[in-house]
Design an enzyme around this catalytic site. Structure first.
Site, PDB file in Angstrom:
ATOM      1  N   ARG A   1      -4.509  -7.943  13.742  1.00 47.71           N
ATOM      2  CA  ARG A   1      -3.005  -6.104  14.912  1.00 47.71           C
ATOM      3  C   ARG A   1      -4.299  -5.321  13.871  1.00 47.71           C
ATOM      4  O   ARG A   1      -4.721  -5.456  13.113  1.00 47.71           O
ATOM      5  CB  ARG A   1      -2.245  -6.759  13.799  1.00 47.71           C
ATOM      6  CG  ARG A   1      -1.666  -7.133  12.632  1.00 47.71           C
ATOM      7  CD  ARG A   1      -0.641  -7.048  12.176  1.00 47.71           C
ATOM      8  NE  ARG A   1      -0.580  -7.505  10.947  1.00 47.71           N
ATOM      9  CZ  ARG A   1      -0.621  -6.293   9.815  1.00 47.71           C
ATOM     10  NH1 ARG A   1      -0.594  -4.976  10.165  1.00 47.71           N
ATOM     11  NH2 ARG A   1      -0.173  -6.817   8.677  1.00 47.71           N
TER      12      ARG A   1
ATOM     13  N   GLU B   1     -10.188  -7.631   5.299  1.00 43.90           N
ATOM     14  CA  GLU B   1      -9.244  -7.454   4.352  1.00 43.90           C
ATOM     15  C   GLU B   1     -10.377  -7.471   3.016  1.00 43.90           C
ATOM     16  O   GLU B   1     -10.835  -8.716   3.383  1.00 43.90           O
ATOM     17  CB  GLU B   1      -8.161  -7.375   3.653  1.00 43.90           C
ATOM     18  CG  GLU B   1      -7.020  -6.907   4.510  1.00 43.90           C
ATOM     19  CD  GLU B   1      -5.198  -6.747   3.584  1.00 43.90           C
ATOM     20  OE1 GLU B   1      -5.510  -7.203   3.049  1.00 43.90           O
ATOM     21  OE2 GLU B   1      -4.426  -6.104   4.418  1.00 43.90           O
TER      22      GLU B   1
ATOM     23  N   GLU C   1      -8.470 -11.708   3.687  1.00 46.53           N
ATOM     24  CA  GLU C   1      -8.065 -12.106   4.341  1.00 46.53           C
ATOM     25  C   GLU C   1      -7.880 -11.333   6.048  1.00 46.53           C
ATOM     26  O   GLU C   1      -8.628  -9.988   6.549  1.00 46.53           O
ATOM     27  CB  GLU C   1      -6.123 -12.155   4.568  1.00 46.53           C
ATOM     28  CG  GLU C   1      -5.861 -10.900   4.473  1.00 46.53           C
ATOM     29  CD  GLU C   1      -4.208 -10.654   4.646  1.00 46.53           C
ATOM     30  OE1 GLU C   1      -3.390 -11.863   4.575  1.00 46.53           O
ATOM     31  OE2 GLU C   1      -3.248  -9.664   4.238  1.00 46.53           O
TER      32      GLU C   1
ATOM     33  N   VAL D   1      -0.412  -0.811   9.781  1.00 43.35           N
ATOM     34  CA  VAL D   1      -0.225   0.776   9.299  1.00 43.35           C
ATOM     35  C   VAL D   1      -0.590   1.737   8.757  1.00 43.35           C
ATOM     36  O   VAL D   1      -0.328   2.940   9.368  1.00 43.35           O
ATOM     37  CB  VAL D   1       0.992   0.623   8.010  1.00 43.35           C
ATOM     38  CG1 VAL D   1       1.490   1.980   7.803  1.00 43.35           C
ATOM     39  CG2 VAL D   1       2.223  -0.848   8.658  1.00 43.35           C
TER      40      VAL D   1
ATOM     41  N   LYS E   1       0.341  -1.103   0.144  1.00 40.59           N
ATOM     42  CA  LYS E   1       0.086   0.027   0.261  1.00 40.59           C
ATOM     43  C   LYS E   1       1.010   0.887  -0.379  1.00 40.59           C
ATOM     44  O   LYS E   1       2.140   1.731   0.761  1.00 40.59           O
ATOM     45  CB  LYS E   1      -0.523  -0.304   1.416  1.00 40.59           C
ATOM     46  CG  LYS E   1      -2.236  -1.598   1.089  1.00 40.59           C
ATOM     47  CD  LYS E   1      -2.597  -1.308   2.643  1.00 40.59           C
ATOM     48  CE  LYS E   1      -3.296  -2.604   2.467  1.00 40.59           C
ATOM     49  NZ  LYS E   1      -3.711  -2.651   3.876  1.00 40.59           N
TER      50      LYS E   1
END
Length: 239
Positions: free
Chosen positions: A76, A59, A72, A79, A21
């Site tokens: 966590r 995602e 997926e 970013v 990304k």
């Protein structure tokens, strides 16, 4: 632990290079309220099904017809989590730490209101004019942008030596404004204020993208940047 699972909207991350990304934003220009609700409810159902107990990221890939498909789950924060913080007003890291201590989540789904638009640019130690060649070195000068709606998450300081051994991410430039167009303008201004002297960075790439009419009109998909670079790499030399 306490039966409360919520979603905090979506992040749009289609501007990618080699599946990494480059720019993230929230909310996504593609989604409408109904699709956003359906996507969020799917994410919540997944988290409940596996008894997940922390902050996490689900995602999806979405089509232009707003159909979406599971890719997926990242167990966590990612970013790009600051853009979610900017539009919801919640400190996700603090909430994740509180949850890990066994405390109850302090908000319900009805408390989540998305306001305005946020963008994040990943500033890397790479030379975009030379195939994104790694650019380690010493930070000779450093000037960070400021003002309302501007945030720069970084480890940098003047004199810091960027090593060649790790991820090339130097910092995350995040902006917020009342709508997407205003946020794009604010990002342009903040990028121009940002100075990282002594090595090459991806700042020229972000400046070019922020001015690109297709980016500003949200006319892009996950292949957009790869095609864009084929025609515009030469203009990215940082003078």
């Amino acid at each position: 632990k306490h039966g409360n699972v919520i979603y905090l909207g979506e992040r749009e991350c289609s501007i990618q290079r080699r599946n990494q990304k480059v720019i993230e934003e929230a909310p996504s220009p593609l989604l409408d309220e109904e699709t956003r609700r359906k996507m969020g409810e799917q994410a919540v159902a997944l988290a409940k099904a596996v008894n997940y107990d922390s902050a996490g990221t689900v995602e999806f890939v979405a089509g232009q017809d707003k159909s979406f498909y599971f890719l997926e789950m990242n167990t966590r924060l990612q970013v790009e989590h600051p853009v979610t913080e900017m539009i919801t007003g919640f400190d996700l890291v603090r909430e994740m730490i509180r949850i890990s201590m066994g405390k109850r989540l302090r908000m319900r789904q009805s408390d989540i209101v998305m306001r305005g638009h946020a963008l994040e640019c990943r500033i890397n130690a790479e030379d975009p004019a030379k195939g994104f060649m790694p650019a380690p070195g010493t930070i000779e000068t450093l000037a960070l942008p400021g003002g309302a709606g501007v945030r720069f998450d970084t480890l940098l300081y003047q004199g810091y030596t960027v090593p060649p051994f790790y991820d090339s991410l130097l910092g995350k430039l995040i902006v917020w404004d009342e709508n997407r167009e205003a946020a794009m303008d604010r990002m342009q201004r903040a990028l121009k204020e940002l100075t990282i002297g002594g090595l090459k960075t991806t700042k020229p790439l972000h400046l070019a993208l922020a001015a690109d009419p297709d980016v500003r009109a949200a006319r892009f998909d996950t292949q957009f940047l790869e095609v864009w670079l084929e025609h515009r790499a030469a203009m990215l030399d940082d003078h």
